[in-house]
Design a protein around this motif. Structure first.
Motif, PDB file in Angstrom:
ATOM      1  N   SER A   1     -17.254 -11.066 -13.357  1.00 44.10           N
ATOM      2  CA  SER A   1     -17.952  -9.863 -13.810  1.00 44.10           C
ATOM      3  C   SER A   1     -17.024  -8.914 -14.540  1.00 44.10           C
ATOM      4  O   SER A   1     -17.440  -8.207 -15.456  1.00 44.10           O
ATOM      5  N   LEU A   2     -15.758  -8.889 -14.129  1.00 44.42           N
ATOM      6  CA  LEU A   2     -14.805  -7.973 -14.744  1.00 44.42           C
ATOM      7  C   LEU A   2     -14.323  -8.489 -16.087  1.00 44.42           C
ATOM      8  O   LEU A   2     -14.134  -7.713 -17.031  1.00 44.42           O
ATOM      9  N   LEU A   3     -14.143  -9.788 -16.201  1.00 45.48           N
ATOM     10  CA  LEU A   3     -13.537 -10.343 -17.411  1.00 45.48           C
ATOM     11  C   LEU A   3     -14.557 -10.755 -18.462  1.00 45.48           C
ATOM     12  O   LEU A   3     -14.220 -10.823 -19.645  1.00 45.48           O
ATOM     13  N   ILE A   4     -15.790 -11.034 -18.036  1.00 47.12           N
ATOM     14  CA  ILE A   4     -16.787 -11.513 -18.991  1.00 47.12           C
ATOM     15  C   ILE A   4     -17.420 -10.332 -19.710  1.00 47.12           C
ATOM     16  O   ILE A   4     -17.866  -9.375 -19.091  1.00 47.12           O
ATOM     17  N   LYS A   5     -17.473 -10.403 -21.018  1.00 52.62           N
ATOM     18  CA  LYS A   5     -18.018  -9.324 -21.826  1.00 52.62           C
ATOM     19  C   LYS A   5     -19.502  -9.543 -22.095  1.00 52.62           C
ATOM     20  O   LYS A   5     -19.990 -10.662 -22.141  1.00 52.62           O
ATOM     21  N   TYR A   6     -20.194  -8.432 -22.284  1.00 54.58           N
ATOM     22  CA  TYR A   6     -21.633  -8.386 -22.578  1.00 54.58           C
ATOM     23  C   TYR A   6     -22.434  -9.401 -21.761  1.00 54.58           C
ATOM     24  O   TYR A   6     -23.146 -10.248 -22.302  1.00 54.58           O
ATOM     25  N   SER A   7     -22.307  -9.295 -20.451  1.00 52.60           N
ATOM     26  CA  SER A   7     -23.070 -10.164 -19.554  1.00 52.60           C
ATOM     27  C   SER A   7     -24.544  -9.759 -19.550  1.00 52.60           C
ATOM     28  O   SER A   7     -24.877  -8.584 -19.625  1.00 52.60           O
ATOM     29  N   SER A   8     -25.402 -10.773 -19.441  1.00 49.40           N
ATOM     30  CA  SER A   8     -26.846 -10.504 -19.390  1.00 49.40           C
ATOM     31  C   SER A   8     -27.342 -10.331 -17.953  1.00 49.40           C
ATOM     32  O   SER A   8     -28.497 -10.008 -17.733  1.00 49.40           O
ATOM     33  N   THR A   9     -26.476 -10.566 -16.982  1.00 47.13           N
ATOM     34  CA  THR A   9     -26.867 -10.445 -15.580  1.00 47.13           C
ATOM     35  C   THR A   9     -26.776  -8.989 -15.147  1.00 47.13           C
ATOM     36  O   THR A   9     -25.740  -8.347 -15.308  1.00 47.13           O
ATOM     37  N   GLY A  10     -27.864  -8.476 -14.606  1.00 47.44           N
ATOM     38  CA  GLY A  10     -27.913  -7.075 -14.211  1.00 47.44           C
ATOM     39  C   GLY A  10     -27.055  -6.780 -12.993  1.00 47.44           C
ATOM     40  O   GLY A  10     -26.734  -7.669 -12.199  1.00 47.44           O
ATOM     41  N   THR A  11     -26.709  -5.511 -12.843  1.00 46.70           N
ATOM     42  CA  THR A  11     -25.883  -5.090 -11.716  1.00 46.70           C
ATOM     43  C   THR A  11     -26.567  -5.385 -10.392  1.00 46.70           C
ATOM     44  O   THR A  11     -25.928  -5.849  -9.441  1.00 46.70           O
TER      45      THR A  11
ATOM     46  N   ILE B   1     -12.065  -0.557 -18.318  1.00 47.69           N
ATOM     47  CA  ILE B   1     -11.018  -1.266 -17.568  1.00 47.69           C
ATOM     48  C   ILE B   1     -10.366  -2.330 -18.440  1.00 47.69           C
ATOM     49  O   ILE B   1      -9.129  -2.458 -18.477  1.00 47.69           O
ATOM     50  N   ARG B   2     -11.175  -3.092 -19.160  1.00 52.44           N
ATOM     51  CA  ARG B   2     -10.615  -4.133 -20.020  1.00 52.44           C
ATOM     52  C   ARG B   2      -9.795  -3.534 -21.152  1.00 52.44           C
ATOM     53  O   ARG B   2      -8.742  -4.059 -21.517  1.00 52.44           O
ATOM     54  N   CYS B   3     -10.285  -2.446 -21.706  1.00 49.60           N
ATOM     55  CA  CYS B   3      -9.575  -1.832 -22.826  1.00 49.60           C
ATOM     56  C   CYS B   3      -8.206  -1.322 -22.390  1.00 49.60           C
ATOM     57  O   CYS B   3      -7.235  -1.409 -23.145  1.00 49.60           O
ATOM     58  N   PHE B   4      -8.106  -0.779 -21.178  1.00 51.05           N
ATOM     59  CA  PHE B   4      -6.841  -0.261 -20.666  1.00 51.05           C
ATOM     60  C   PHE B   4      -5.973  -1.352 -20.046  1.00 51.05           C
ATOM     61  O   PHE B   4      -4.903  -1.058 -19.514  1.00 51.05           O
ATOM     62  N   ASN B   5      -6.457  -2.613 -20.080  1.00 55.67           N
ATOM     63  CA  ASN B   5      -5.725  -3.740 -19.472  1.00 55.67           C
ATOM     64  C   ASN B   5      -5.425  -3.481 -17.997  1.00 55.67           C
ATOM     65  O   ASN B   5      -4.326  -3.739 -17.500  1.00 55.67           O
ATOM     66  N   GLN B   6      -6.426  -2.960 -17.281  1.00 59.30           N
ATOM     67  CA  GLN B   6      -6.258  -2.638 -15.866  1.00 59.30           C
ATOM     68  C   GLN B   6      -6.954  -3.660 -14.969  1.00 59.30           C
ATOM     69  O   GLN B   6      -7.204  -3.389 -13.787  1.00 59.30           O
ATOM     70  N   GLU B   7      -7.245  -4.848 -15.509  1.00 56.74           N
ATOM     71  CA  GLU B   7      -7.982  -5.827 -14.715  1.00 56.74           C
ATOM     72  C   GLU B   7      -7.234  -6.210 -13.442  1.00 56.74           C
ATOM     73  O   GLU B   7      -7.833  -6.322 -12.366  1.00 56.74           O
ATOM     74  N   ASN B   8      -5.921  -6.420 -13.558  1.00 56.68           N
ATOM     75  CA  ASN B   8      -5.160  -6.857 -12.388  1.00 56.68           C
ATOM     76  C   ASN B   8      -5.156  -5.802 -11.287  1.00 56.68           C
ATOM     77  O   ASN B   8      -5.222  -6.129 -10.098  1.00 56.68           O
ATOM     78  N   ARG B   9      -5.058  -4.535 -11.663  1.00 56.70           N
ATOM     79  CA  ARG B   9      -5.040  -3.477 -10.647  1.00 56.70           C
ATOM     80  C   ARG B   9      -6.376  -3.427  -9.910  1.00 56.70           C
ATOM     81  O   ARG B   9      -6.409  -3.307  -8.676  1.00 56.70           O
ATOM     82  N   PHE B  10      -7.466  -3.514 -10.650  1.00 56.55           N
ATOM     83  CA  PHE B  10      -8.772  -3.500  -9.994  1.00 56.55           C
ATOM     84  C   PHE B  10      -8.984  -4.772  -9.182  1.00 56.55           C
ATOM     85  O   PHE B  10      -9.613  -4.749  -8.127  1.00 56.55           O
TER      86      PHE B  10
END
Length: 1515
Positions: free
Chosen positions: A417-427, A1137-1146
């Motif tokens: 969910s964090l790495l995949i962009k424009y997912s069609s699956t709702g929250t 989060i992806r833009c700031f490259n903070q994926e690993n921290r989250f």
């Protein structure tokens, strides 16, 4: 001396001690019988006769006791050897039993004690060896007991030497096997010496086990006592050394310790490693820091790594998820299978031996004596002990695997969910993955071995039946069992389909619930909460219909498999009668015991099939999500820094939010290549819906590319979205966003973003906690915090999406000057703006329209093109400025106004003006109950359905079922022995009749239970949901939505399908247990006293256990909520989060949250096994005593059939009592879900929606006159007043503008008007009616508001404009045309049925604002409130909106809170607030005439900044 007829008789002895020794040491001795003493072997073995004066002793009893002693010696020696071998393997791996002490702290005393220990063991071994040699030398024979004792002590001595080399007795304690042996030897020797002394002093022979002591016991007892003393001294010194360590250090170590991994085999087998947790839980209320961490193998990081490694091995065309999971956990799964198999084999040993036992009781075999019976009793006890211990390890191992799989899947879904962009699956659906599907897959490992155990158990059952009843009967039993299982297939398929439907309905309900919670403020302000509640209840009704069908299907399966053992037994006995196979009480009871023990897996088969189908559905859902998202995964478009000065290369291409749809044109179309150099400032402007935000999303790769090349961004990036994304946490954490603190730069950033003043006003400064979605911050504060986050990141490229819209003009100018032109002067910045005064400083201006860049270049060049798009927008800007008509001399006078006296138009303050720290503290930790679950919770649950009237009927059905079942079994056992009195037809006929009656009651019980379950779940859901929807706004601001969703999802699912059956299962098991106790007491009444004692001990254990287990169960629900909250928060801010490259921290934070949850679930499941191990042993002991009593009783003292029946039912005693205790504790743990639901069923509600005797007239309000009479507002008792005695009158059909500083009370006034917050004093009167006297629905449904944050609901354009379906399609198109949305809607061929995704993400913020305007115009209310309604639109659109509002609301009262001066300059009246009081209230013209008025100064400042800076361009 001789033997007569092989029968031993009595003999007269005058030296009892010597004779006992001779008899045990010389088996060749023959004795002379007395023919007139007894009548036979069977007779005298029943008698134990002893006379003191003549010293008469019955020899057979002595012999049997000696044999038992020898068997006991063999058993103890075998156990000792096995245990030492296990400990030897463990110690060779360097894993001591107890925690180690620092070697530097070893004392001289410890060394001396260790030497004494080894010496004492050696001396005892030498003593036993010497006596063995002496016995062989004198008697040429060594007694078995003496030889085994000598071998045991030699083994212990050598093992003691080995342990001493490993450090035992020095820096770690002695292994438990040695300590246990020393204590056991001391106690047994002490007992033997006591018996000897008693016999010696009283001159009597006390006939007990063990026999009286010899000289060897007198010699070794002092030495073994010394060994016990040294072991206890070592533990004491270890404890003291712990006490000498620093307290804080030891507490910190306790928190990080892993008790399980450091535990020995015995500790793991008996769950002793949990003792510290129980001790702490009994002493105080447990919290997370006091719970030990999970083993390293079960951490989320390790589990996820194993799963990912297994994924890479799988072939993508197959179903990779199930295979990957099995591959990741196959080792513990195989170990778990061994325990499951061992449990199954030992459980079938009872039915295998029951025939022999019943034959012994019947006396049919005269060759079997009491000795044989005692052996059978010991064998039964041993088998039941192995069964209990292996079952506990099996169940706990399954839960441990579940913890591991659950953690791995949570991390996998989170990472996708964090790495995949424009997912069609709702929250909502993803949250359901975590909340329901992952939990179900984890629970499945508790059932997985049932897949292969069932055929294995059937095979064992067939073997027992073949032994007892022959081939024909066993084959018929097999065929009947297969027939029953095959008949379950259509029910199982139906069950799977129904469960899929339930999950789909649950997804829809949870998604709608999440959306309602997110938009609750809008729902209440528009008085739509009732309509949305009905929508939610409709979705629940759909789910309930599927649930009802599902539970009734489960009832049919339960009926089928409860009656299947009866059917199998009837067919089997019928075949035996037809085949003329003789039936005895032993064979019948053995067969019935086999069927009964087979009944458990058959009874669990419906649950197994249900779990398999549910797990398959959950697996398919998650696998589909992972596969779908893997296909969408794209490489990041952030490349390394280029060698030249290029920062961004924009390539031609098409982008669309719906790339697979042919119904809409591309969202963004770039026709030309644009190169942006490092350090340049690029401004992007355009009208609403022109594609500005989509352009920024394309730069960061967040919008699907249809065709063309990727946009290349060189270097690190920072992104500020238009809709602010704020994390739950402190202000400092939001600004730092994972970077290290640079105090100087941090202060510069806060000052540049104008946050220093806000932080100074907060009680806790930048440590103030921000609530969920920034609930306790204003829109401007949220925008400035995320701007500060971007600036502090010190990135190379900045992408700012309209950062000035949510702030006032003065703050916007400050941000532009200090941030863009100051702190970011050397950075590359692309900023979207509607404030055209910020364009002239840009190096490049991109003008957009209809998703295209229609103009690009320098501002000065573009403004010269009179036909260009920018000039048209500037014309609208000029028109807006011209609305503010002021004398020229006032404009020139602006420079003379002292800076410190200028009035500012600030952004809206928090909606609930509670201090941030006070409000946010309530959101940090979820409230949880303490102590036992209260009885009123149980009462409310039981009486929720039909006021509890069906409960007695269900209990009666269970009692009758149990009575008929036991009656049918007794009938078969009794009637088979009465073949001469009962015909075969009557035998089988009565059995079938009794069995059929029991089946009828089972069917009634199952159907009634399903009916109660559905109704109870519905009533609890209705109570909670209605209470939540009636709660005040403050409840939603202070309660994270994840807590509500957790109750609506996990807890509600538990209530739907789990708790009713757990509670009913407890009652049913209690009835069965009581019936067995009554049966056993009928056979041997002393057992009843033993049962009372054992049950009392069990209750003590349960009370000791429950205080810890209850808190752990409560923490399970509480620790799940932070995972869901972090998950939903991450998905909302994934682009940032992806833009700031903070994926690993989250990712790492999620690891920590999952580990916290795992440590609770891990220990929660272990505590149950800790209790069951101890309770199982107690009831196994009771069963053993019952068997011994039955063996010892005279054969004619009890009916053998009844005694056999008691023994047969006793085989299930340990399983049944464990089921009772487990259910008793598990029900309380599960009832916490009911407790949590009831918590939210008692939320304090708002004022009534409707007050019948205070209802306004249909056409109220007629004029729209609003009077404020001495209005005082405070948000809570004890907090300061926000509005302080405001009195004024808003004339009907007039336009009123409201302005003021931050915290002046503007938003509070609006909330008071809608009664979001109730007046503390004073009144609000609309058209002569006090609004506080009427219902909230009557008030809010007559008012309308356009909020600052435009909110759209998932659905269609039509449902967003007219959610109550009150207007025709013609009216809807009319308002769309008035709001310039007609063309936008017609772009989609579905028109009004075009989809609106979650949060309206497929519409721009400006377009959403226009939809909100259209929604209000459609309502046609008399009073309209605009709360910064045009903050997110361009100037031209703002002018259009204002013009539309003036035209369409000419006969309405309009109250406007605004930042832009043109928005309020044409108002009839302007209200200026300051610190909760009225500063000015008059017409704009009147206030502008007074140069010293606050409003006049505000206008002059606006003109001086906006018009003065661009005067040359306008002309």
């Amino acid at each position: 001396m001789g033997m007569e007829s092989g029968v031993l008789e009595n003999i007269r002895i005058h030296l009892p001690d010597l004779l006992t020794f001779v008899l045990s040491r010389n088996p060749s001795l023959s004795l002379v019988p007395r023919s007139n003493s007894v009548k036979g072997k069977r007779e005298y073995k029943k008698i134990l006769h002893y006379r003191t004066n003549s010293h008469v002793l019955w020899l057979p009893v002595v012999v049997s006791m000696e044999v038992l002693v020898e068997y006991f010696h063999v058993f103890v020696f075998s156990l000792l050897v096995s245990w030492i071998l296990v400990e030897l393997m463990r110690l060779r791996k360097g894993c001591p039993e107890a925690g180690e002490i620092d070697k530097g702290t070893i004392s001289r005393k410890a060394k001396v004690l260790a030497e004494i220990t080894v010496l004492c063991n050696g001396l005892i071994s030498l003593c036993y060896l010497g006596f063995c040699v002496h016995g062989f030398w004198i008697h040429e024979h060594i007694p078995l007991g003496l030889a085994l004792s000598a071998m045991s002590w030699l083994l212990v001595t050598f093992f003691c030497l080995f342990c001493k080399q490993k450090g035992a007795g020095l820096h770690c304690s002695w292994p438990l096997v040695l300590v246990s042996w020393w204590v056991f030897s001391s106690l047994s020797e002490f007992l033997s010496i006591s018996i000897y002394l008693y016999n010696h002093w009283r001159m009597e022979t006390l006939l007990v086990i063990p026999p009286a002591a010899s000289i060897i016991e007198f010699t070794s007892f002092p030495l073994s006592s010394v060994l016990c003393f040294t072991a206890l001294s070592m533990n004491s010194s270890r404890h003291n050394s712990e006490l000498q360590q620093p307290l804080l250090l030891r507490e910190e170590d306790d928190r990080n310790i892993d008790n399980y991994s450091n535990a020995g085999y015995w500790s793991r087998l008996t769950f002793r490693w949990l003792n510290p947790v129980f001790e702490r839980g009994r002493a105080e209320r447990l919290d997370l820091p006091q719970i030990p961490r999970v083993p390293q193998s079960d951490t989320a990081e390790k589990s996820y790594a194993l799963l990912e490694e297994s994924f890479r091995k799988q072939k993508p065309e197959l179903s990779p998820l199930p295979r990957a999971i099995i591959d990741a956990v196959w080792r513990p799964l195989a170990t778990n299978a061994i325990f499951a198999g061992l449990n199954t084999i030992s459980s079938y040993l009872g039915p295998f031996l029951i025939t022999n036992f019943v034959e012994l009781l019947s006396g049919t075999d005269t060759n079997k004596d009491h000795h044989y019976g005692y052996m059978l009793a010991c064998l039964f006890f041993f088998a039941k002990t192995i069964e209990s211990l292996s079952q506990r390890q099996w169940y706990f191992g399954a839960r441990q695997i579940g913890v591991r799989v659950r953690a791995a899947l949570m991390m996998s879904i989170y990472r996708k969910s964090l790495l995949i962009k424009y997912s069609s699956t709702g929250t909502g659906k993803i949250i359901n993955f975590l909340d329901v599907d992952v939990e179900r897959i984890g629970d499945f490992f508790w059932y997985i071995h049932g897949i292969w155990l069932l055929p294995f158990q059937i095979s064992l059952a067939l073997a027992i039946l073949y032994r007892n009843l022959g081939a024909a009967a066993s084959c018929s039993a097999l065929l009947t069992t297969i027939l029953v299982m095959v008949s379950n297939t259509p029910l199982a398929n139906s069950q799977e389909n129904l469960h899929s439907k339930i999950m789909e309905a649950k997804d829809s309900r949870i998604k709608a619930t999440a959306e309602a919670l997110k938009c609750m403020r809008i729902l209440k302000l528009h008085s739509w909460e009732c309509a949305y509640l009905n929508k939610l209840l409709h979705l629940r009704d759909i789910e309930r219909r599927w649930l009802k069908r599902y539970l009734y299907t489960c009832s049919a399966i339960a009926f089928l498999f409860w009656t299947s053992p009866t059917l199998v037994s009837a067919v089997t006995f019928g075949v035996c009668i037809l085949a003329k196979k003789p039936l005895t009480a032993g064979t019948v009871l053995s067969a019935l015991a086999t069927f009964r023990i087979l009944q458990e897996p058959i009874y669990n088969l419906p649950e197994l099939v249900s779990m398999m189908t549910q797990t398959k559905v959950s697996m398919d859902r998650i696998q589909e999500f992972i596969r779908e998202e893997n296909q969408k995964k794209m490489n990041p478009n952030c490349s390394m820094k280029a060698s030249d000065d290029v920062a961004i290369e924009i390539e031609p291409g098409d982008y669309s939010w719906e790339p697979d749809s042919n119904l809409k044109k591309p969202t963004l179309k770039i026709d030309q290549k644009i190169t942006i150099l490092k350090g340049e400032k690029v401004a992007v402007c355009g009208s609403v819906g022109s594609g500005k935000s989509s352009f920024l999303c394309s730069a960061i790769g967040e919008i699907p590319k249809v065709c063309g090349a990727e946009i290349k961004v060189y270097g690190s990036r920072a992104y500020v979205p238009q809709s602010a994304w704020i994390q739950t946490g402190t202000v400092k954490e939001n600004v730092l966003f994972g970077k290290k603190m640079d105090k100087v730069f941090y202060e510069e950033v806060l000052e540049g973003c104008a946050l220093d003043r806000d932080i100074g006003l907060w009680a806790h400064g930048d440590m103030t906690v921000v609530g969920e979605r920034g609930m306790n911050l204003s829109g401007g504060q949220k925008q400035r915090i995320q701007l500060a986050r971007a600036i502090y990141s010190d990135s190379d490229v900045y992408l700012l999406d309209d950062p000035f819209s949510a702030v006032d003009a003065h703050t916007g100018a400050h941000l532009f000057k200090e941030c863009l032109m100051g702190l970011l002067s050397s950075k590359t910045v692309i900023y979207v703006t509607h404030q055209l005064e910020f364009l002239h400083d840009a190096d490049l201006v991109l003008v957009m329209r209809d998703g295209r860049i229609v103009q690009s270049g320098k501002y000065e060049e573009l403004i010269k093109d009179e036909e260009g798009e920018l000039v048209q927008q500037m014309a609208a800007h000029t028109q807006s400025l011209n609305q503010v008509a002021t004398p020229k001399e006032q404009i020139s006078a602006t420079s003379s106004i002292p800076q410190n006296k200028q009035m500012e138009l600030e952004e809206v303050k928090p909606r609930n003006r509670v201090k941030c720290s006070e409000l946010s503290d309530s959101t940090c930790e979820e409230e949880r109950e303490s102590g036992r679950v209260k009885w009123h919770v149980y009462r409310r649950f039981v009486t929720s359905a039909y006021k509890g009237t069906l409960v007695p009927v269900i209990l009666l059905c269970q009692v009758l079922f149990q009575a008929l079942q036991m009656g049918s079994n007794y009938w078969m056992a009794w009637a088979t022995e009465k073949g001469d009195l009962v015909s075969k037809e009557k035998l089988i006929g009565n059995f079938v009749l009794l069995s059929a009656g029991s089946s009828v009651f089972i069917l009634g019980r199952a159907v009634l239970l399903a009916t109660i379950a559905v109704e109870t779940a519905q009533q609890l859901y209705l109570g909670m949901t209605r209470s939540i929807f009636r709660a005040p706004i403050f409840f939603f601001d202070s309660t994270p939505s994840s807590r509500i969703l957790n109750r609506s999802s996990t807890d509600q699912s538990t209530v739907d399908t789990d708790i009713p059956y757990r509670l009913a299962g407890l009652v049913f098991a209690l009835i069965q247990l009581l019936s067995i106790i009554i049966l056993m007491s009928q056979v041997a009444w002393p057992v009843f006293i033993l049962f009372v004692i054992i049950i009392a001990i069990s209750i003590w254990y349960q009370n000791y256990y429950i205080s810890t287990a209850r808190e752990l169960a409560r923490m399970v629900g509480i620790r799940k909520a932070p995972i869901l909250h972090h998950f939903s928060e991450t998905i909302a801010g994934a682009a940032t989060i992806r833009c700031f490259n903070q994926e690993n921290r989250f990712f790492n934070k999620n690891l920590t949250l999952i580990d916290d949850y795992s440590r609770i679930t891990f220990h929660n499941s272990a505590t149950m096994e800790w209790l069951c191990v101890r309770i199982n042993f107690l009831f196994n002991f009771v069963f053993f005593v019952v068997l011994v009593i039955l063996v010892s009783m005279p054969r004619n003292a009890v009916d053998p059939s009844l005694a056999g029946l008691a023994a047969t039912y006793g085989l299930n005693l340990n399983v049944l009592q464990a089921w009772v205790i487990w259910n008793l504790c598990n029900v309380e743990n599960k009832m916490i879900s009911v407790e949590r639901i009831l918590q939210f069923s008692k939320v304090p509600s708002e004022a009534p929606l409707v007050i019948e005797d205070r209802r306004p007239e249909e056409n109220w309000p007629k004029c729209g006159t609003i009077e404020l009479d001495n209005l005082h507002i405070q948000y809570a008792p004890g907090l300061p007043m926000v509005l302080k005695g405001i009195s004024c009158k808003f004339p009907g059909e007039k336009k009123i503008g409201v302005v003021g500083r931050t915290g002046s009370g503007k938003s509070t006034l609006i909330q008071a008007l809608f009664r979001v917050v109730e007046p503390s004093a004073g009144r609000i009167i609309i058209d002569g009616t006090d609004i506080c006297q009427m219902g909230l629905h009557d008030l809010r449904s007559r008012l309308s508001i356009i909020p600052q944050d435009p909110t759209l609901f998932q659905g269609t354009v039509r449902s967003n404009l007219d959610p109550l379906q009150e207007h025709s399609e013609v009216e809807i198109w009319e308002v769309l045309r008035k709001c310039r949305l007609e063309e936008i809607v017609k772009e989609d061929k579905r028109l009004l049925d075009a989809p609106v995704v979650e949060d309206g993400e497929n519409w721009s913020v400006g377009q959403r604002q226009l939809v909100c305007l259209a929604r209000v115009l459609l309502m046609k209310r008399k009073i309209l409130v605009l709360d910064e309604a045009t903050a997110s639109v361009d100037t031209a659109t703002d002018n259009f909106i204002q013009k539309t509002i003036r035209r369409e609301t000419s006969a309405c009262t309009v109250v406007t809170v605004a930042h832009r001066i043109p928005t309020v300059i044409d108002s009839d009246l302007v209200l200026v607030l300051e610190e909760g009081r009225i500063l000015e209230f008059n017409s704009p013209d009147f206030l502008l005439k007074d140069k010293s008025s606050a409003f006049s100064k505000l206008v002059m400042e606006f003109l001086g900044r906006s018009k003065g800076d661009h005067q040359s361009q306008f002309t």
